[in-house]
Design a protein around this motif. Structure first.
Motif, PDB file in Angstrom:
ATOM      1  N   ILE A 137      -4.635  -5.961  12.922  1.00 30.06           N
ATOM      2  CA  ILE A 137      -5.225  -4.061  13.111  1.00 30.06           C
ATOM      3  C   ILE A 137      -4.781  -5.156  11.887  1.00 30.06           C
ATOM      4  CG2 ILE A 137      -5.715  -2.134  12.516  1.00 30.06           C
ATOM      5  CD1 ILE A 137      -4.175  -2.913  15.799  1.00 30.06           C
ATOM      6  N   VAL A 138      -5.215  -5.134  10.496  1.00 29.66           N
ATOM      7  CA  VAL A 138      -5.447  -4.232   8.781  1.00 29.66           C
ATOM      8  C   VAL A 138      -6.181  -2.991   8.527  1.00 29.66           C
ATOM      9  CG1 VAL A 138      -5.209  -5.510   7.038  1.00 29.66           C
ATOM     10  CG2 VAL A 138      -4.691  -6.794   9.315  1.00 29.66           C
ATOM     11  N   SER A 139      -5.368  -2.299   8.887  1.00 29.86           N
ATOM     12  CA  SER A 139      -5.976  -0.909   8.006  1.00 29.86           C
ATOM     13  C   SER A 139      -5.672  -0.792   6.312  1.00 29.86           C
ATOM     14  CB  SER A 139      -5.858  -0.263   9.138  1.00 29.86           C
ATOM     15  OG  SER A 139      -6.620   1.257   9.002  1.00 29.86           O
ATOM     16  N   ASN A 140      -7.153  -0.292   5.661  1.00 30.25           N
ATOM     17  CA  ASN A 140      -6.909   0.718   3.925  1.00 30.25           C
ATOM     18  C   ASN A 140      -7.515   1.667   4.253  1.00 30.25           C
ATOM     19  OD1 ASN A 140      -6.557  -0.081   1.930  1.00 30.25           O
ATOM     20  ND2 ASN A 140      -8.497  -0.500   1.196  1.00 30.25           N
ATOM     21  N   VAL A 141      -6.467   2.770   3.928  1.00 28.04           N
ATOM     22  CA  VAL A 141      -6.532   3.908   3.781  1.00 28.04           C
ATOM     23  C   VAL A 141      -6.363   4.554   2.338  1.00 28.04           C
ATOM     24  CG1 VAL A 141      -6.270   6.179   4.906  1.00 28.04           C
ATOM     25  CG2 VAL A 141      -5.799   4.203   6.201  1.00 28.04           C
ATOM     26  N   ARG A 142      -7.270   4.938   2.219  1.00 27.21           N
ATOM     27  CA  ARG A 142      -7.352   5.683   0.604  1.00 27.21           C
ATOM     28  C   ARG A 142      -6.801   6.987   0.804  1.00 27.21           C
ATOM     29  NH1 ARG A 142     -13.057   6.723  -2.487  1.00 27.21           N
ATOM     30  NH2 ARG A 142     -13.092   4.647  -2.211  1.00 27.21           N
ATOM     31  N   GLY A 143      -5.815   7.374   0.106  1.00 34.83           N
ATOM     32  CA  GLY A 143      -4.777   8.283   0.132  1.00 34.83           C
ATOM     33  C   GLY A 143      -5.239   9.751  -0.384  1.00 34.83           C
ATOM     34  N   PRO A 144      -5.142  11.012   0.045  1.00 36.20           N
ATOM     35  CA  PRO A 144      -5.412  12.631  -0.786  1.00 36.20           C
ATOM     36  C   PRO A 144      -4.999  11.772  -2.319  1.00 36.20           C
ATOM     37  CG  PRO A 144      -3.268  12.823   0.520  1.00 36.20           C
ATOM     38  CD  PRO A 144      -3.951  11.176   0.621  1.00 36.20           C
ATOM     39  N   GLU A 145      -5.486  12.714  -3.065  1.00 34.42           N
ATOM     40  CA  GLU A 145      -5.570  13.335  -4.327  1.00 34.42           C
ATOM     41  C   GLU A 145      -3.627  13.906  -4.361  1.00 34.42           C
ATOM     42  OE1 GLU A 145      -7.227  13.317  -7.518  1.00 34.42           O
ATOM     43  OE2 GLU A 145      -8.857  11.940  -5.519  1.00 34.42           O
ATOM     44  N   PRO A 146      -2.768  13.673  -5.377  1.00 35.98           N
ATOM     45  CA  PRO A 146      -1.756  14.024  -5.145  1.00 35.98           C
ATOM     46  C   PRO A 146      -1.005  15.453  -4.529  1.00 35.98           C
ATOM     47  CG  PRO A 146      -2.217  12.762  -7.471  1.00 35.98           C
ATOM     48  CD  PRO A 146      -3.228  13.279  -6.697  1.00 35.98           C
ATOM     49  N   LEU A 147      -0.517  15.183  -4.061  1.00 33.49           N
ATOM     50  CA  LEU A 147       0.376  16.688  -2.855  1.00 33.49           C
ATOM     51  C   LEU A 147       1.404  17.230  -3.355  1.00 33.49           C
ATOM     52  CD1 LEU A 147      -0.479  15.297   0.665  1.00 33.49           C
ATOM     53  CD2 LEU A 147      -2.121  16.350  -0.886  1.00 33.49           C
ATOM     54  N   TRP A 148       1.168  18.507  -3.092  1.00 31.80           N
ATOM     55  CA  TRP A 148       2.734  19.200  -3.600  1.00 31.80           C
ATOM     56  C   TRP A 148       3.490  20.145  -2.237  1.00 31.80           C
ATOM     57  CZ3 TRP A 148       4.930  19.487  -8.878  1.00 31.80           C
ATOM     58  CH2 TRP A 148       4.363  18.788 -10.018  1.00 31.80           C
ATOM     59  N   PHE A 149       4.820  19.888  -1.710  1.00 28.22           N
ATOM     60  CA  PHE A 149       5.205  21.227  -0.956  1.00 28.22           C
ATOM     61  C   PHE A 149       6.422  22.109  -1.253  1.00 28.22           C
ATOM     62  CE2 PHE A 149       8.475  21.332   2.409  1.00 28.22           C
ATOM     63  CZ  PHE A 149       6.959  21.898   3.405  1.00 28.22           C
ATOM     64  N   ASP A 150       6.095  22.977  -1.338  1.00 29.90           N
ATOM     65  CA  ASP A 150       6.613  24.054  -1.957  1.00 29.90           C
ATOM     66  C   ASP A 150       6.990  23.637  -2.944  1.00 29.90           C
ATOM     67  OD1 ASP A 150       7.963  25.997  -1.337  1.00 29.90           O
ATOM     68  OD2 ASP A 150       9.901  25.422  -0.307  1.00 29.90           O
ATOM     69  N   GLY A 151       6.337  23.102  -3.885  1.00 28.93           N
ATOM     70  CA  GLY A 151       6.478  23.060  -5.683  1.00 28.93           C
ATOM     71  C   GLY A 151       7.221  21.818  -5.694  1.00 28.93           C
ATOM     72  N   ALA A 152       7.502  20.913  -5.044  1.00 27.09           N
ATOM     73  CA  ALA A 152       7.679  20.251  -4.588  1.00 27.09           C
ATOM     74  C   ALA A 152       6.323  18.476  -4.845  1.00 27.09           C
ATOM     75  CB  ALA A 152       8.721  19.545  -4.162  1.00 27.09           C
ATOM     76  N   PRO A 153       6.354  17.927  -6.007  1.00 22.63           N
ATOM     77  CA  PRO A 153       5.748  16.735  -6.270  1.00 22.63           C
ATOM     78  C   PRO A 153       6.039  15.517  -4.604  1.00 22.63           C
ATOM     79  CG  PRO A 153       6.695  16.049  -7.336  1.00 22.63           C
ATOM     80  CD  PRO A 153       7.313  17.556  -7.418  1.00 22.63           C
ATOM     81  N   VAL A 154       5.059  15.592  -3.927  1.00 21.24           N
ATOM     82  CA  VAL A 154       5.521  14.634  -2.640  1.00 21.24           C
ATOM     83  C   VAL A 154       4.765  12.975  -3.509  1.00 21.24           C
ATOM     84  CG1 VAL A 154       3.983  13.582  -0.826  1.00 21.24           C
ATOM     85  CG2 VAL A 154       4.472  15.573  -0.974  1.00 21.24           C
ATOM     86  N   VAL A 155       6.140  11.820  -3.324  1.00 22.18           N
ATOM     87  CA  VAL A 155       5.965  11.391  -4.524  1.00 22.18           C
ATOM     88  C   VAL A 155       5.304   9.660  -3.561  1.00 22.18           C
ATOM     89  CG1 VAL A 155       7.384  12.154  -5.852  1.00 22.18           C
ATOM     90  CG2 VAL A 155       8.341  10.373  -3.721  1.00 22.18           C
ATOM     91  N   GLU A 156       5.931   9.541  -1.870  1.00 22.79           N
ATOM     92  CA  GLU A 156       5.134   8.721  -1.864  1.00 22.79           C
ATOM     93  C   GLU A 156       5.116   8.919  -0.124  1.00 22.79           C
ATOM     94  OE1 GLU A 156       7.280   4.433  -0.491  1.00 22.79           O
ATOM     95  OE2 GLU A 156       8.416   6.013  -0.967  1.00 22.79           O
ATOM     96  N   ILE A 157       3.324   8.247   0.749  1.00 16.53           N
ATOM     97  CA  ILE A 157       2.999   8.180   2.028  1.00 16.53           C
ATOM     98  C   ILE A 157       3.443   7.180   2.502  1.00 16.53           C
ATOM     99  CG2 ILE A 157       1.365   9.165   3.341  1.00 16.53           C
ATOM    100  CD1 ILE A 157       0.197  10.431   1.365  1.00 16.53           C
ATOM    101  N   VAL A 158       3.740   7.303   3.799  1.00 14.00           N
ATOM    102  CA  VAL A 158       4.297   6.012   4.189  1.00 14.00           C
ATOM    103  C   VAL A 158       3.685   6.618   5.817  1.00 14.00           C
ATOM    104  CG1 VAL A 158       5.940   4.228   5.265  1.00 14.00           C
ATOM    105  CG2 VAL A 158       6.236   5.552   3.366  1.00 14.00           C
ATOM    106  N   SER A 159       2.781   5.670   6.394  1.00 15.33           N
ATOM    107  CA  SER A 159       1.828   5.559   7.868  1.00 15.33           C
ATOM    108  C   SER A 159       2.306   3.925   8.149  1.00 15.33           C
ATOM    109  CB  SER A 159       0.252   6.181   7.328  1.00 15.33           C
ATOM    110  OG  SER A 159      -0.212   5.649   8.471  1.00 15.33           O
ATOM    111  N   VAL A 160       2.522   4.397   9.040  1.00 16.70           N
ATOM    112  CA  VAL A 160       2.677   3.497   9.722  1.00 16.70           C
ATOM    113  C   VAL A 160       1.217   4.048  11.820  1.00 16.70           C
ATOM    114  CG1 VAL A 160       3.658   2.114  12.251  1.00 16.70           C
ATOM    115  CG2 VAL A 160       5.244   2.952  10.230  1.00 16.70           C
ATOM    116  N   GLY A 161       0.472   3.023  11.514  1.00 15.71           N
ATOM    117  CA  GLY A 161      -0.485   2.484  12.560  1.00 15.71           C
ATOM    118  C   GLY A 161      -0.268   1.972  13.711  1.00 15.71           C
TER     119      GLY A 161
END
Length: 222
Positions: A137-161
């Motif tokens: 399985i090869v999946s290409n997911v377009r991530g969201p616009e830059p996210l913030w959590f409690d005032g801090a930027p989310v710098v990376e998203i790691v997902s496992v299918g």
């Protein structure tokens, strides 16, 4: 870096999705070749594809279908491999559009009795053929616009299918900000030394990037 994938896309007239599939294909091919297990015929992949429309952007849940395409692992040259993958994804897109089957699988999933029979049929057919319907399985997911959590930027998203029954490898890429992260999951019976395969991903991209630079370089011929 997303810029690297876009450079390959621009040089060879393909999509960003094609580039990811080709990178995964190159890593898998190199891995199998090093282990002396590269088959003569190409491996294939199931590729989840979003079918979400503009008026469905705020709807909850997934809106996807699947393409089944060659990984062209029987093609040694990385540029020719990318071209074969590009042709396969174009055929898959055209076939899906012509059959107007975008929501067929999703609709079947709502009917458990039909869905279970379909899954059972696929498992039986794979058993009789002594091979799975597809190899990875090869999946290409377009991530969201830059996210913030409690005032801090989310710098990376790691997902496992997830893995599918009878299959031992899933490669899921998430694009976020200016990077793409590829999460790889494998059954240890299929891929006992997963990091060896993962190390092949940047190497496969580097091959394509170098080919893109050569293709973009001005000719010095008279």
């Amino acid at each position: 870096a997303m810029d690297d994938r876009k450079a390959v896309r621009g040089a060879f007239g393909c999509t960003v999705n094609d580039v990811l599939i080709a990178v995964c294909s190159g890593a898998v091919r190199s891995y199998l070749d090093r282990h002396g297990e590269l088959p003569r015929t190409s491996l294939s992949a199931s590729v989840p594809v979003s079918i979400r429309k503009e008026d469905e952007l705020d709807d909850y849940g997934n809106r996807i279908t699947w393409w089944f395409v060659t990984l062209a692992t029987d093609v040694p040259d990385p540029v020719e491999r990318l071209a074969a993958i590009r042709a396969a994804t174009r055929v898959a897109r055209a076939s899906q559009t012509a059959r107007q089957s975008e929501t067929l699988v999703e609709e079947w999933m709502d009917y458990k009795m039909l869905w279970r029979r379909w899954i059972a049929f696929g498992s039986t057919a794979a058993g009789l053929a002594r091979r799975p319907s597809f190899n990875a399985i090869v999946s290409n997911v377009r991530g969201p616009e830059p996210l913030w959590f409690d005032g801090a930027p989310v710098v990376e998203i790691v997902s496992v299918g997830e893995l599918a029954m009878g299959l031992g490898l899933n490669l899921t890429g998430w694009s976020y900000r200016d990077r793409m992260t590829v999460g790889v999951a494998a059954c240890p019976e299929h891929v006992p030394d997963l990091w060896d395969l993962v190390d092949g991903l940047p190497a496969a991209l580097a091959e394509l990037l170098e080919a893109a630079r050569v293709a973009a370089a001005p000719s010095t011929d008279a």
